[in-house]
Design an enzyme around this catalytic site. Structure first.
Site, PDB file in Angstrom:
ATOM      1  N   SER A 163       0.835  -1.199   0.000  1.00 35.07           N
ATOM      2  CA  SER A 163       0.000   0.000   0.000  1.00 35.07           C
ATOM      3  C   SER A 163       0.878   1.262   0.000  1.00 35.07           C
ATOM      4  O   SER A 163       1.680   1.452  -0.911  1.00 35.07           O
ATOM      5  CB  SER A 163      -0.970  -0.033   1.176  1.00 35.07           C
ATOM      6  N   ASP A 266      -9.568  -4.816  -5.342  1.00 34.16           N
ATOM      7  CA  ASP A 266      -8.934  -3.646  -4.740  1.00 34.16           C
ATOM      8  C   ASP A 266      -9.216  -2.400  -5.564  1.00 34.16           C
ATOM      9  O   ASP A 266      -9.050  -2.391  -6.792  1.00 34.16           O
ATOM     10  CB  ASP A 266      -7.423  -3.885  -4.649  1.00 34.16           C
ATOM     11  N   HIS A 298      -7.831  -5.309  -0.885  1.00 31.01           N
ATOM     12  CA  HIS A 298      -6.583  -4.633  -0.555  1.00 31.01           C
ATOM     13  C   HIS A 298      -5.873  -5.286   0.634  1.00 31.01           C
ATOM     14  O   HIS A 298      -6.444  -5.450   1.708  1.00 31.01           O
ATOM     15  CB  HIS A 298      -6.882  -3.163  -0.242  1.00 31.01           C
TER      16      HIS A 298
END
Length: 322
Positions: A163, A266, A298
């Protein structure tokens, strides 16, 4: 009438900042924090080291027992940056501990998981600066740590992150590529990287107003970057949108190979895909791969590290490190 408890700004499910300076992190729910320890299931030892006591930059190191027991054995090193939109998360969380214990064991690698300072108390570029300092500490072939000195193969250094940590990893490897006299590293892993922009991509259009992800929403991401990086030009700042016109070319990456991992559900999926395609077309001379985990959201592998798709992802990364 305004009071000291007035909320100045808020990103739902993540962060709330009050006029009196109080900061409330709205973990959704977040992981707990765990001490470094030996993991008997994976056979991995971990310990915490301080890189810069003044600025509280530190890292958690992971060393497989099978390496520790062979004094002359040299293995790859992964410098890893955690996610959390630059304002949440920690290298000392149970999510990272569980995942990196498994990755270190299966990959037979040393991992340095970096604890960088978070926004908004320490707005960007502080997180980038801390991350660069930690990376330099590792690649300088430091003699300050016995694990690295005795077991690290500094010819096989990797940088990665999930991320926001993937965003950081990208910028660290770009900086390696532009730093005179700095040796190119072996590879980079971008796991569900946090990139964004003003122009909507396909999956972002599909999800806007119909948010199915329990992790991120279009509205939250539109607000997030300006919140953690005051003074930014906006969501087309090349630090959050490396594909915008005028951004440094991906051909400048200072590594030999790249693995991009995305998840089918995601919201950030298409940004990862675009990164992969743009890198292939940039003139960069390295090798790049793409793994898409269908049906997952995610950073699913942190929440459910034992599921089939998480194990598949670890296998791909282990092969990449080899």
């Amino acid at each position: 009438m305004a009071t000291n408890n007035e909320v100045i700004w808020e990103v739902a499910n993540y962060l709330r900042v009050y006029k009196d300076g109080q900061i409330e992190r709205l973990a959704h729910p977040g992981p707990d924090f765990v001490h470094a320890a030996y993991d008997p299931i994976n056979g991995v030892s971990s310990k915490d080291i301080t890189i810069d006591p003044k600025n509280n930059v530190s890292a958690r190191l992971y060393l497989p027992k099978q390496v520790e027991n062979q004094p002359e054995k040299k293995v790859p090193v992964l410098v890893y940056y955690h996610g959390g939109c630059f304002c949440l998360g920690s290298a000392f969380s149970s999510w990272n501990q569980n995942y990196l214990n498994s990755l270190s064991s299966k990959g037979n690698i040393i991992i340095a998981s970096v604890e960088y300072r978070l926004a908004p108390e320490h707005p960007l570029p502080t997180g980038y600066e801390d991350s660069w300092q930690a990376l330099q500490w590792v690649v300088s072939e430091t003699k300050n740590d016995a694990w690295l000195q005795n077991h690290a193969d500094f010819g096989r250094v990797f940088v990665g992150g999930d991320s926001a940590g993937g965003n950081i990893a990208h910028h660290m490897v770009m900086k390696i590529g532009s730093s005179e006299g700095m040796k190119v590293i072996k590879g980079m892993v971008l796991a569900h990287p946090y990139f964004w922009g003003i122009e909507r991509l396909e999956c972002e259009i599909a999800k806007a107003g119909n948010e199915s992800s329990k992790v991120l929403t279009v509205d939250e991401l539109d607000k997030m970057w300006p919140s953690v990086c005051p003074g930014t030009s906006g969501n087309d700042d090349d630090r959050i949108n490396p594909f915008v016109e005028g951004a440094p070319s991906l051909a400048g990456l200072g590594c030999e190979k790249v693995m991009v991992c995305v998840a089918g559900k995601d919201l950030l999926r298409d940004r990862g895909r675009v990164y992969y395609e743009n890198l292939k077309g940039s003139g960069w001379k390295g090798m790049v791969g793409l793994l898409e985990s269908q049906g997952e959201d995610h950073c699913f592998y942190l929440l459910n590290p034992g599921c089939d798709k998480a194990l598949e992802m670890i296998k791909v990364l282990v092969d990449f490190f080899k």
